[in-house]
Scaffold this motif. Structure first.
Motif, PDB file in Angstrom:
ATOM      1  N   PHE A 108      38.044  43.231  38.279  1.00 42.21           N
ATOM      2  CA  PHE A 108      37.726  44.408  39.074  1.00 42.21           C
ATOM      3  C   PHE A 108      38.945  45.203  39.540  1.00 42.21           C
ATOM      4  O   PHE A 108      38.790  46.261  40.143  1.00 42.21           O
ATOM      5  CB  PHE A 108      36.885  43.990  40.285  1.00 42.21           C
ATOM      6  CG  PHE A 108      35.648  43.222  39.897  1.00 42.21           C
ATOM      7  CD1 PHE A 108      34.531  43.884  39.416  1.00 42.21           C
ATOM      8  CD2 PHE A 108      35.622  41.840  39.966  1.00 42.21           C
ATOM      9  CE1 PHE A 108      33.398  43.188  39.032  1.00 42.21           C
ATOM     10  CE2 PHE A 108      34.476  41.126  39.599  1.00 42.21           C
ATOM     11  CZ  PHE A 108      33.373  41.798  39.122  1.00 42.21           C
ATOM     12  N   ALA A 109      40.120  44.694  39.264  1.00 50.00           N
ATOM     13  CA  ALA A 109      41.356  45.407  39.602  1.00 50.00           C
ATOM     14  C   ALA A 109      42.453  44.885  38.696  1.00 50.00           C
ATOM     15  O   ALA A 109      42.501  43.684  38.397  1.00 50.00           O
ATOM     16  CB  ALA A 109      41.726  45.200  41.069  1.00 50.00           C
ATOM     17  N   ALA A 110      43.344  45.775  38.273  1.00 47.33           N
ATOM     18  CA  ALA A 110      44.391  45.384  37.328  1.00 47.33           C
ATOM     19  C   ALA A 110      45.248  44.254  37.882  1.00 47.33           C
ATOM     20  O   ALA A 110      45.666  43.352  37.148  1.00 47.33           O
ATOM     21  CB  ALA A 110      45.249  46.595  36.996  1.00 47.33           C
ATOM     22  N   ASP A 111      45.539  44.291  39.159  1.00 50.20           N
ATOM     23  CA  ASP A 111      46.343  43.255  39.801  1.00 50.20           C
ATOM     24  C   ASP A 111      45.485  42.400  40.723  1.00 50.20           C
ATOM     25  O   ASP A 111      45.951  41.879  41.724  1.00 50.20           O
ATOM     26  CB  ASP A 111      47.481  43.891  40.598  1.00 50.20           C
ATOM     27  CG  ASP A 111      46.974  44.876  41.660  1.00 50.20           C
ATOM     28  OD1 ASP A 111      45.767  45.236  41.603  1.00 50.20           O
ATOM     29  OD2 ASP A 111      47.768  45.278  42.529  1.00 50.20           O
ATOM     30  N   GLY A 112      44.206  42.244  40.356  1.00 49.07           N
ATOM     31  CA  GLY A 112      43.254  41.585  41.239  1.00 49.07           C
ATOM     32  C   GLY A 112      43.263  40.074  41.126  1.00 49.07           C
ATOM     33  O   GLY A 112      44.034  39.470  40.374  1.00 49.07           O
ATOM     34  N   THR A 113      42.348  39.463  41.897  1.00 49.78           N
ATOM     35  CA  THR A 113      42.251  38.006  41.979  1.00 49.78           C
ATOM     36  C   THR A 113      40.860  37.487  41.639  1.00 49.78           C
ATOM     37  O   THR A 113      40.680  36.272  41.498  1.00 49.78           O
ATOM     38  CB  THR A 113      42.595  37.540  43.406  1.00 49.78           C
ATOM     39  OG1 THR A 113      41.672  38.136  44.336  1.00 49.78           O
ATOM     40  CG2 THR A 113      44.018  37.932  43.794  1.00 49.78           C
ATOM     41  N   VAL A 114      39.884  38.356  41.521  1.00 51.21           N
ATOM     42  CA  VAL A 114      38.499  37.949  41.289  1.00 51.21           C
ATOM     43  C   VAL A 114      38.223  37.942  39.793  1.00 51.21           C
ATOM     44  O   VAL A 114      38.392  38.957  39.114  1.00 51.21           O
ATOM     45  CB  VAL A 114      37.510  38.879  42.024  1.00 51.21           C
ATOM     46  CG1 VAL A 114      36.070  38.470  41.742  1.00 51.21           C
ATOM     47  CG2 VAL A 114      37.780  38.850  43.525  1.00 51.21           C
ATOM     48  N   THR A 115      37.800  36.794  39.277  1.00 51.49           N
ATOM     49  CA  THR A 115      37.550  36.619  37.843  1.00 51.49           C
ATOM     50  C   THR A 115      36.131  36.117  37.622  1.00 51.49           C
ATOM     51  O   THR A 115      35.425  35.760  38.566  1.00 51.49           O
ATOM     52  CB  THR A 115      38.527  35.594  37.247  1.00 51.49           C
ATOM     53  OG1 THR A 115      38.171  34.280  37.718  1.00 51.49           O
ATOM     54  CG2 THR A 115      39.963  35.894  37.638  1.00 51.49           C
ATOM     55  N   ALA A 116      35.745  36.022  36.362  1.00 56.05           N
ATOM     56  CA  ALA A 116      34.454  35.425  36.031  1.00 56.05           C
ATOM     57  C   ALA A 116      34.419  33.964  36.456  1.00 56.05           C
ATOM     58  O   ALA A 116      33.355  33.424  36.792  1.00 56.05           O
ATOM     59  CB  ALA A 116      34.193  35.542  34.536  1.00 56.05           C
ATOM     60  N   GLY A 117      35.573  33.305  36.463  1.00 51.70           N
ATOM     61  CA  GLY A 117      35.621  31.889  36.812  1.00 51.70           C
ATOM     62  C   GLY A 117      35.463  31.590  38.274  1.00 51.70           C
ATOM     63  O   GLY A 117      35.009  30.499  38.641  1.00 51.70           O
ATOM     64  N   ASN A 118      35.869  32.502  39.150  1.00 49.92           N
ATOM     65  CA  ASN A 118      35.712  32.262  40.590  1.00 49.92           C
ATOM     66  C   ASN A 118      34.626  33.135  41.212  1.00 49.92           C
ATOM     67  O   ASN A 118      34.646  33.412  42.413  1.00 49.92           O
ATOM     68  CB  ASN A 118      37.047  32.385  41.341  1.00 49.92           C
ATOM     69  CG  ASN A 118      37.734  33.730  41.157  1.00 49.92           C
ATOM     70  OD1 ASN A 118      37.093  34.770  41.157  1.00 49.92           O
ATOM     71  ND2 ASN A 118      39.062  33.706  41.009  1.00 49.92           N
ATOM     72  N   SER A 119      33.675  33.522  40.367  1.00 51.62           N
ATOM     73  CA  SER A 119      32.497  34.280  40.814  1.00 51.62           C
ATOM     74  C   SER A 119      31.244  33.564  40.327  1.00 51.62           C
ATOM     75  O   SER A 119      31.290  32.790  39.370  1.00 51.62           O
ATOM     76  CB  SER A 119      32.510  35.694  40.216  1.00 51.62           C
ATOM     77  OG  SER A 119      33.732  36.354  40.452  1.00 51.62           O
ATOM     78  N   SER A 120      30.123  33.850  40.964  1.00 52.80           N
ATOM     79  CA  SER A 120      28.852  33.356  40.432  1.00 52.80           C
ATOM     80  C   SER A 120      28.519  34.139  39.171  1.00 52.80           C
ATOM     81  O   SER A 120      29.076  35.204  38.914  1.00 52.80           O
ATOM     82  CB  SER A 120      27.735  33.495  41.471  1.00 52.80           C
ATOM     83  OG  SER A 120      27.547  34.861  41.823  1.00 52.80           O
ATOM     84  N   SER A 121      27.601  33.614  38.388  1.00 56.01           N
ATOM     85  CA  SER A 121      27.283  34.219  37.098  1.00 56.01           C
ATOM     86  C   SER A 121      25.916  34.901  37.118  1.00 56.01           C
ATOM     87  O   SER A 121      25.262  34.998  38.162  1.00 56.01           O
ATOM     88  CB  SER A 121      27.334  33.148  36.005  1.00 56.01           C
ATOM     89  OG  SER A 121      26.538  32.031  36.345  1.00 56.01           O
ATOM     90  N   ILE A 122      25.494  35.378  35.963  1.00 57.52           N
ATOM     91  CA  ILE A 122      24.169  35.974  35.795  1.00 57.52           C
ATOM     92  C   ILE A 122      23.235  34.880  35.320  1.00 57.52           C
ATOM     93  O   ILE A 122      23.521  34.202  34.324  1.00 57.52           O
ATOM     94  CB  ILE A 122      24.236  37.150  34.796  1.00 57.52           C
ATOM     95  CG1 ILE A 122      25.090  38.270  35.398  1.00 57.52           C
ATOM     96  CG2 ILE A 122      22.845  37.656  34.451  1.00 57.52           C
ATOM     97  CD1 ILE A 122      25.335  39.421  34.446  1.00 57.52           C
ATOM     98  N   ASN A 123      22.114  34.696  36.028  1.00 61.26           N
ATOM     99  CA  ASN A 123      21.311  33.487  35.816  1.00 61.26           C
ATOM    100  C   ASN A 123      19.813  33.741  35.861  1.00 61.26           C
ATOM    101  O   ASN A 123      19.358  34.805  36.294  1.00 61.26           O
ATOM    102  CB  ASN A 123      21.663  32.447  36.879  1.00 61.26           C
ATOM    103  CG  ASN A 123      23.129  32.068  36.863  1.00 61.26           C
ATOM    104  OD1 ASN A 123      23.921  32.585  37.626  1.00 61.26           O
ATOM    105  ND2 ASN A 123      23.490  31.174  35.959  1.00 61.26           N
TER     106      ASN A 123
END
Length: 388
Positions: free
Chosen positions: A234-249
């Motif tokens: 969500f940001a070029a220098d961000g910290t939020v990834t698919a791995g540290n977020s919930s998924s689509i379920n």
């Protein structure tokens, strides 16, 4: 009149385009509805109302999926149903509404819960107020998750994506990428260990014709190195990834609520406090903080009394921000068997999962106080307090 939780059951949660993607949401709802009454040994005709949450309602879950699910589950036509929508908190809302009906004396048994098939959420096109123009293009909206058809009168800073909001919370509360990845790894490790130990066996039901022994999103083989290699979304220098977020379920959950003595079985727990709160839409992830504080106050409890917390992990950054603001809470008491980052977050079903798991955990412990809390897009939080 107190509201008791007599049972809670859910399907294992599937990943997008995964094991449950071939199952309609109304059929998923029917699976847990049928299981809940069968496990309790009650005639479904005794259920005064079915209250089910669903965040989408744009596809096969349209036309009151609570009623459709009950009919598909074989409930008699005399049992009504209503679908409620408070986005990610929809099935917490269902439990809250069901408990209020019981405490008001309007019902004796209510089947609450929720369902979501994010895999099967349709694309939609806005309808023109006049015959379709001969030229020009139309926008096709994906209804699986997120903002769509936003009213231009809303401030633009409010209508950022949920992931961008998680980035904002990470910056405000000084939450590093390393902290988020460690939190995500903990979720996967605890969820995998809980399934291996049989913790979830008593609160899940299999979907006929589907091979899904446990929650599909759990990654036993993940590591800090693997999580650290993922790119920010969500940001070029961000910290939020698919791995540290919930998924689509995809998945469904059900919670059987009743007055004292409504079921000939010992309740798992009782509902003693409820809370709802709102804040800025772009900071939606910390709304559970005030909601839980209010629920505890209404239950006559403080954080010092709490043994178990189920906090829906929409994002690691969002969850860690809540933990920073709950200064009296021991983080070790939170999501002790994993959370949504590993287990999954089918929007309308997640609240029933966290409430149900908290109730089952109180039974395993032989008593105690639990809080189940959830953040909701557009800046709302919900929480309930359970006791046994």
């Amino acid at each position: 009149m107190a509201t008791h939780i007599y049972d809670a059951v859910r399907t294992p949660f599937g990943r997008a385009a995964g094991a449950l993607s071939g199952v309609r949401p109304d059929d998923l709802a029917a699976v847990v509805m049928k299981a809940a009454v069968e496990r309790a040994g009650i005639d479904p005709a005794r259920v005064d109302d079915v209250v089910f949450g669903d965040a989408n309602q744009a596809g096969e879950d349209n036309r009151n999926v609570a009623r459709m699910g009950a009919l598909l589950a074989g409930f008699p036509t005399s049992v009504p149903g209503v679908t409620v929508n408070r986005l990610c908190g929809s099935s917490v809302e269902a439990v809250i509404q069901g408990s209020r009906a019981i405490e008001a004396g309007d019902a004796r048994l209510v089947l609450a819960g929720g369902v979501e098939s994010m895999s099967r959420a349709p694309y939609v096109v806005e309808k023109s107020p006049r015959p379709w123009p001969a030229v020009g293009n139309q926008t096709l909206w994906n209804t699986s998750i997120g903002w769509r058809m936003v009213n231009p009168a809303l401030p633009k800073e409010w209508t950022i994506s949920n992931g961008a909001s998680a980035e904002k919370l990470a910056a405000i509360h000084g939450i590093s990428r390393e902290e988020q990845d460690a939190f995500a790894l903990r979720s996967h490790e605890l969820a995998a260990a809980a399934w291996a130990a049989g913790v979830y066996d008593d609160e899940t039901v299999q979907v006929a014709g589907v091979e899904l022994a446990r929650d599909e999103g759990i990654r036993d083989d993940t590591s800090l190195d693997r999580l650290g290699a993922l790119k920010a979304l969500f940001a070029a220098d961000g910290t939020v990834t698919a791995g540290n977020s919930s998924s689509i379920n995809d998945g469904a959950s059900a919670v059987l609520l009743g007055a004292e003595g409504a079921v000939d079985a010992e309740p798992l727990a009782r509902v003693t406090g409820r809370g709802v709160a709102g804040n800025e839409p772009d900071l939606f992830g910390v709304a559970p903080v005030e909601a839980a504080n209010r629920a505890l106050a209404r239950a006559g409890r403080t954080w010092a009394d709490v043994d178990v917390v189920e906090l829906n992990e929409a994002f690691a950054a969002q969850s860690l921000a809540c933990l920073k603001l709950w200064t009296e809470l021991d983080p070790a008491a939170v999501n002790i068997h994993g959370g949504a980052i590993a287990i999954g977050h089918p929007l309308g079903a997640s609240g029933g999962r966290i409430i149900g798991h908290a109730a089952h955990e109180l039974k395993r412990r032989g008593g105690g106080v639990a809080v189940a809390a959830i953040c909701i897009g557009v800046g709302v939080g919900l929480a309930v307090v359970l006791e046994r």
